[in-house]
Design an enzyme around this catalytic site. Structure first.
Site, PDB file in Angstrom:
ATOM      1  N   SER A 115     -21.092  11.997 -35.318  1.00  0.00           N
ATOM      2  CA  SER A 115     -21.194  12.712 -34.033  1.00  0.00           C
ATOM      3  C   SER A 115     -22.522  13.429 -33.810  1.00  0.00           C
ATOM      4  O   SER A 115     -22.781  13.888 -32.695  1.00  0.00           O
ATOM      5  CB  SER A 115     -20.062  13.721 -33.913  1.00  0.00           C
ATOM      6  OG  SER A 115     -18.859  13.055 -33.701  1.00  0.00           O
TER       7      SER A 115
ATOM      8  N   LYS B  45     -24.441  12.133 -31.028  1.00  0.00           N
ATOM      9  CA  LYS B  45     -24.097  12.473 -29.634  1.00  0.00           C
ATOM     10  C   LYS B  45     -25.194  13.318 -28.990  1.00  0.00           C
ATOM     11  O   LYS B  45     -25.372  13.303 -27.777  1.00  0.00           O
ATOM     12  CB  LYS B  45     -22.761  13.218 -29.602  1.00  0.00           C
ATOM     13  CG  LYS B  45     -21.562  12.352 -30.028  1.00  0.00           C
ATOM     14  CD  LYS B  45     -20.311  13.203 -30.219  1.00  0.00           C
ATOM     15  CE  LYS B  45     -19.092  12.377 -30.609  1.00  0.00           C
ATOM     16  NZ  LYS B  45     -17.935  13.211 -30.957  1.00  0.00           N
TER      17      LYS B  45
ATOM     18  N   TYR C  27     -21.611   2.821 -28.799  1.00  0.00           N
ATOM     19  CA  TYR C  27     -21.152   4.094 -29.372  1.00  0.00           C
ATOM     20  C   TYR C  27     -20.844   3.953 -30.872  1.00  0.00           C
ATOM     21  O   TYR C  27     -21.271   4.769 -31.694  1.00  0.00           O
ATOM     22  CB  TYR C  27     -19.914   4.593 -28.604  1.00  0.00           C
ATOM     23  CG  TYR C  27     -19.251   5.796 -29.237  1.00  0.00           C
ATOM     24  CD1 TYR C  27     -19.786   7.072 -29.080  1.00  0.00           C
ATOM     25  CD2 TYR C  27     -18.093   5.650 -30.013  1.00  0.00           C
ATOM     26  CE1 TYR C  27     -19.190   8.179 -29.686  1.00  0.00           C
ATOM     27  CE2 TYR C  27     -17.498   6.745 -30.619  1.00  0.00           C
ATOM     28  CZ  TYR C  27     -18.049   8.005 -30.449  1.00  0.00           C
ATOM     29  OH  TYR C  27     -17.451   9.095 -31.064  1.00  0.00           O
TER      30      TYR C  27
ATOM     31  N   TYR D 131     -16.998  21.624 -32.107  1.00  0.00           N
ATOM     32  CA  TYR D 131     -15.675  21.392 -31.509  1.00  0.00           C
ATOM     33  C   TYR D 131     -14.878  22.680 -31.378  1.00  0.00           C
ATOM     34  O   TYR D 131     -15.422  23.704 -30.973  1.00  0.00           O
ATOM     35  CB  TYR D 131     -14.901  20.338 -32.323  1.00  0.00           C
ATOM     36  CG  TYR D 131     -15.706  19.100 -32.548  1.00  0.00           C
ATOM     37  CD1 TYR D 131     -16.083  18.301 -31.472  1.00  0.00           C
ATOM     38  CD2 TYR D 131     -16.144  18.739 -33.804  1.00  0.00           C
ATOM     39  CE1 TYR D 131     -16.855  17.165 -31.656  1.00  0.00           C
ATOM     40  CE2 TYR D 131     -16.916  17.604 -33.998  1.00  0.00           C
ATOM     41  CZ  TYR D 131     -17.257  16.826 -32.917  1.00  0.00           C
ATOM     42  OH  TYR D 131     -18.017  15.718 -33.102  1.00  0.00           O
TER      43      TYR D 131
ATOM     44  N   VAL E 226     -18.430  13.465 -38.795  1.00  0.00           N
ATOM     45  CA  VAL E 226     -17.408  13.221 -39.829  1.00  0.00           C
ATOM     46  C   VAL E 226     -17.961  12.508 -41.069  1.00  0.00           C
ATOM     47  O   VAL E 226     -17.237  12.331 -42.040  1.00  0.00           O
ATOM     48  CB  VAL E 226     -16.156  12.463 -39.319  1.00  0.00           C
ATOM     49  CG1 VAL E 226     -15.276  13.344 -38.471  1.00  0.00           C
ATOM     50  CG2 VAL E 226     -16.526  11.181 -38.595  1.00  0.00           C
TER      51      VAL E 226
HETATM   52  O1  DON Z   1     -15.753   8.377 -32.895  1.00  0.00           O
HETATM   53  C1  DON Z   1     -15.470   8.953 -33.956  1.00  0.00           C
HETATM   54  O2  DON Z   1     -14.355   9.429 -34.170  1.00  0.00           O
HETATM   55  C2  DON Z   1     -16.553   9.096 -34.986  1.00  0.00           C
HETATM   56  N1  DON Z   1     -17.452   7.982 -34.949  1.00  0.00           N
HETATM   57  C3  DON Z   1     -17.341  10.339 -34.761  1.00  0.00           C
HETATM   58  C4  DON Z   1     -16.513  11.599 -34.768  1.00  0.00           C
HETATM   59  C5  DON Z   1     -17.171  12.735 -35.421  1.00  0.00           C
HETATM   60  O3  DON Z   1     -18.175  12.608 -36.102  1.00  0.00           O
HETATM   61  C6  DON Z   1     -16.514  14.053 -35.300  1.00  0.00           C
HETATM   62  N2  DON Z   1     -17.259  15.055 -36.027  1.00  0.00           N
HETATM   63  N3  DON Z   1     -17.108  15.921 -36.762  1.00  0.00           N
END
Ligand code: DON
Length: 305
Positions: free
Chosen positions: A61, A64, A189, A241, A259
């Site tokens: 993320s 993003k 994405y 978040y 993540v």
């Molecule tokens: O789309 C997803 O769920 C993951 N590629 C990215 C989510 C994420 O990194 C949340 N962060 N802490």
């Protein structure tokens, strides 16, 4: 600085035991749960690293932030924020509930999955390959790392299990937030999330933002100052978040987690910071990584508040 970073890493290693690897993307469970590393980039181009700073992980993320910058540069803020809001969330990063109950026509913010997928759909490019290449090239510039590439195994793992993201995207197509082909948008994405980095790379991204969009090591004006300001504001209120409030109180910095275990922070006019610690807390943020940032912020008096 080096000694301070070594001490902070060693005193916070025990917090890696308090987290879990992200298992909803199966390939992420192969990460080293005990790893903990940090890198700090100063605005005069010095770098200090400690712990497992060579550990490779996927940007997830934190990407993003990069796609938000590109979407703002392509479209301007009026168009972007007519499609995606800038309000924090009290729900998980991949929650679907707010999409229907809060505002049918705008996901809450660009840092949650729904908002980030909508943001990718706003990046100009003929197809997912063009859009992804734009994101990858921009990430190479922000990190000063020409060798960045995606981790194919994690990309495939996420693509084959990403049904929650598919549902968010199709829902947004039904309400008119996304107008492009969903498979194309999601492919870009998933790829952007799978870019492999180290904490040095993300520390440099933080340093460019801390320096109002100017690359500290070569003076290039990469991101307009106003866009760097907007992005740091959104990182402050939404980057961690539904843990963003606690993070603001305890650490007080614009930051973005992923993540894969990374957290990137920008200390305005001072530093970029990158940490890695793949064991995550229940909000999906690096448990030991947050402790490292907390100590660093307190010891160096970095909070912006
Ligand atoms: O789309 C997803 O769920 C993951 N590629 C990215 C989510 C994420 O990194 C949340 N962060 N802490």
């Amino acid at each position: 600085m080096k000694e301070l970073l070594n001490n902070i890493i060693e005193s916070n290693r025990r917090y890696t035991k308090q987290g879990e690897l992200a298992a909803y993307i199966p390939e992420l469970t192969k990460a080293n749960k005990d790893a903990l590393g940090v890198c700090v980039t100063t605005l005069d181009g010095q770098e200090f690293c400690a712990g497992d700073c060579e550990t490779k992980f996927t940007i997830q993320s934190i990407s993003k932030v990069i796609s938000l910058i590109i979407a703002l540069m392509d479209n301007g803020k009026e168009k972007v924020f007519s499609k995606v809001g800038v309000e924090p969330t009290s729900e998980a990063f991949n929650s679907i509930t707010n999409l229907e109950t809060k505002n049918l026509h705008r996901p809450l913010n660009p840092m949650i999955n729904a908002g980030a997928i909508a943001i990718v759909s706003l990046i100009e490019g003929e197809n997912s390959e063009c859009v992804f290449n734009k994101i990858l090239d921009f990430t190479k510039k922000m990190t000063g790392n020409e060798n960045l590439h995606i981790d194919e195994n994690i990309y495939r793992s996420e693509k084959s299990t990403g049904d929650r993201n598919r549902s968010l995207a199709y829902f947004m197509k039904s309400t008119g937030v996304i107008t492009k082909d969903i498979d194309e948008v999601l492919d870009a994405y998933f790829r952007q999330c799978s870019i492999e980095v180290t904490c040095r790379d993300i520390s440099r991204i933080g340093a460019v933002l801390a320096n109002d969009g100017v690359i500290p090591w070569n003076g290039e004006k990469l991101v307009p100052k106003e866009i760097a300001r907007i992005v740091k504001a959104i990182m402050t209120t939404c980057g961690m978040y539904d843990e963003s409030g606690e993070f603001a109180v305890n650490i007080g910095l614009p930051a973005k987690s992923g993540v894969g275990g990374g957290v990137m922070a920008a200390v305005p006019s001072k530093l970029g910071i990158g940490v890695v610690g793949p064991a995550l807390d229940d909000k999906g943020n690096s448990s030991a990584g947050i402790k490292v940032l907390e100590d660093l912020s307190k010891k160096l008096n970095l909070s912006i508040f």
